[in-house]
Design a protein around this motif. Structure first.
Motif, mmCIF file in Angstrom:
data_model
loop_
_atom_site.group_PDB
_atom_site.id
_atom_site.type_symbol
_atom_site.label_atom_id
_atom_site.label_comp_id
_atom_site.label_asym_id
_atom_site.label_seq_id
_atom_site.Cartn_x
_atom_site.Cartn_y
_atom_site.Cartn_z
ATOM 1 N N THR A 97 124.916 100.121 132.723
ATOM 2 C CA THR A 97 126.352 99.961 132.455
ATOM 3 C C THR A 97 126.591 99.619 130.986
ATOM 4 O OG1 THR A 97 126.161 97.674 133.245
ATOM 5 C CG2 THR A 97 126.992 99.305 134.799
ATOM 6 N N GLU A 98 125.713 98.827 130.396
ATOM 7 C CA GLU A 98 125.828 98.500 128.970
ATOM 8 C C GLU A 98 125.495 99.716 128.107
ATOM 9 O OE1 GLU A 98 123.584 94.846 127.974
ATOM 10 O OE2 GLU A 98 123.452 94.562 130.139
ATOM 11 N N ALA A 101 128.448 102.203 128.031
ATOM 12 C CA ALA A 101 129.735 101.649 127.590
ATOM 13 C C ALA A 101 130.222 102.245 126.269
ATOM 14 C CB ALA A 101 129.660 100.128 127.505
ATOM 15 N N PRO A 102 129.364 102.404 125.249
ATOM 16 C CA PRO A 102 129.856 102.994 123.998
ATOM 17 C C PRO A 102 130.368 104.428 124.171
ATOM 18 C CG PRO A 102 127.782 101.847 123.619
ATOM 19 C CD PRO A 102 127.971 101.926 125.107
ATOM 20 N N LEU A 104 131.777 105.647 127.060
ATOM 21 C CA LEU A 104 133.021 105.571 127.819
ATOM 22 C C LEU A 104 134.153 104.920 127.026
ATOM 23 C CD1 LEU A 104 131.600 104.470 131.299
ATOM 24 C CD2 LEU A 104 132.289 106.769 130.599
ATOM 25 N N GLU A 105 133.819 103.898 126.262
ATOM 26 C CA GLU A 105 134.861 103.108 125.596
ATOM 27 C C GLU A 105 135.142 103.546 124.157
ATOM 28 O OE1 GLU A 105 133.514 99.080 125.966
ATOM 29 O OE2 GLU A 105 133.389 99.198 128.165
ATOM 30 N N ASP A 106 134.106 104.036 123.466
ATOM 31 C CA ASP A 106 134.264 104.372 122.043
ATOM 32 C C ASP A 106 134.011 105.837 121.725
ATOM 33 O OD1 ASP A 106 134.765 101.619 121.446
ATOM 34 O OD2 ASP A 106 132.603 101.243 121.544
ATOM 35 N N ASN A 107 133.788 106.636 122.765
ATOM 36 C CA ASN A 107 133.564 108.076 122.594
ATOM 37 C C ASN A 107 132.327 108.404 121.751
ATOM 38 O OD1 ASN A 107 134.386 110.698 123.314
ATOM 39 N ND2 ASN A 107 135.417 111.008 121.350
#
Length: 230
Positions: A97-98, A101-102, A104-107
């Protein structure tokens, strides 16, 4: 919701593979274990743990990864993100999940799990591994102004970007080839610190002199090939 698939190359990882699969977060849509000519219960244990199991008889880490990619390419519904993970339980699958994350959240296009020293279990990385990582990432920094610090096997990438890399290495050079092509194509990338523990069983690469030597040669081959390629 993003479609996420995990590819796990595995050669004789019967004692560890179920642990790896069970620790992968539920947000993953499919776990694909590619048995790289295993002669133990890797395939049986992976199936019982709920994974899709493929067999690749050609020996080589890259062969196994390419087999998983070929399987995905024939599916009607394509994933958004592919995660690569080893089958020896040295990585912490719950950190997936970590890792994503970049993206999913920061493209971000590509994320490597960096096995930083403060999070590593004592003895989890051999001297040849540490030296190989240092040499490869230092050369990438010199030739490509890269910020990579590790060639860690735990990595996530957007599926369309992965296809555009046109990965070809069949053996030890898979990870460094991917990172070099990410640099050459100017994809966005980052690293996240990940934990790392002593693997279950003996490494087929770093655990043998032959494996360490061939891995080192392949890493240098890819770096110098791309350093002088227009």
């Amino acid at each position: 919701m993003s479609i996420i698939k995990v590819i796990i190359p595995a050669y004789n990882e019967a004692d560890s593979i179920a642990h790896v699969i069970q620790d992968i977060p539920d947000l993953v849509n499919e776990i694909i274990v590619v048995s790289n000519n295993s002669s133990d219960d890797t395939e049986k244990n992976a199936k019982q743990a709920g994974a899709t199991v493929l067999t690749e008889t050609n020996k080589g880490y890259g062969y196994a990864c390419l087999k998983g990619m070929d399987y995905i390419s024939k599916q009607e519904e394509k994933p958004d993100i592919i995660v690569f993970l080893d089958g020896d339980y040295s990585d912490y699958p719950e950190q997936l999940t970590e890792l994503i994350a970049p993206i999913l959240e920061d493209n971000i296009d590509f994320v490597v799990g960096s096995r930083v020293k403060r999070l590593r279990e004592s003895g989890s990385m051999t001297v040849p591994q540490e030296f190989g990582n240092w040499l490869a990432t230092s050369l990438m920094r010199v030739f490509f102004k890269s910020t990579f610090t590790d060639l860690g096997p735990f990595r996530a990438i957007k599926y369309d970007k992965l296809l555009n890399l046109n990965m070809i290495d069949k053996t030890y050079g898979w990870t460094v080839e991917m990172q070099l092509k990410v640099l050459k194509q100017n994809l966005s990338y980052c690293e996240i610190p990940v934990k790392y523990r002593n693997r279950i069983g003996v490494s087929k690469v770093s655990g043998t002199i032959k494996g360490a030597i061939f891995a080192g040669i392949k890493i240098l081959y890819w770096i110098f090939k791309y350093s002088f390629k227009k």
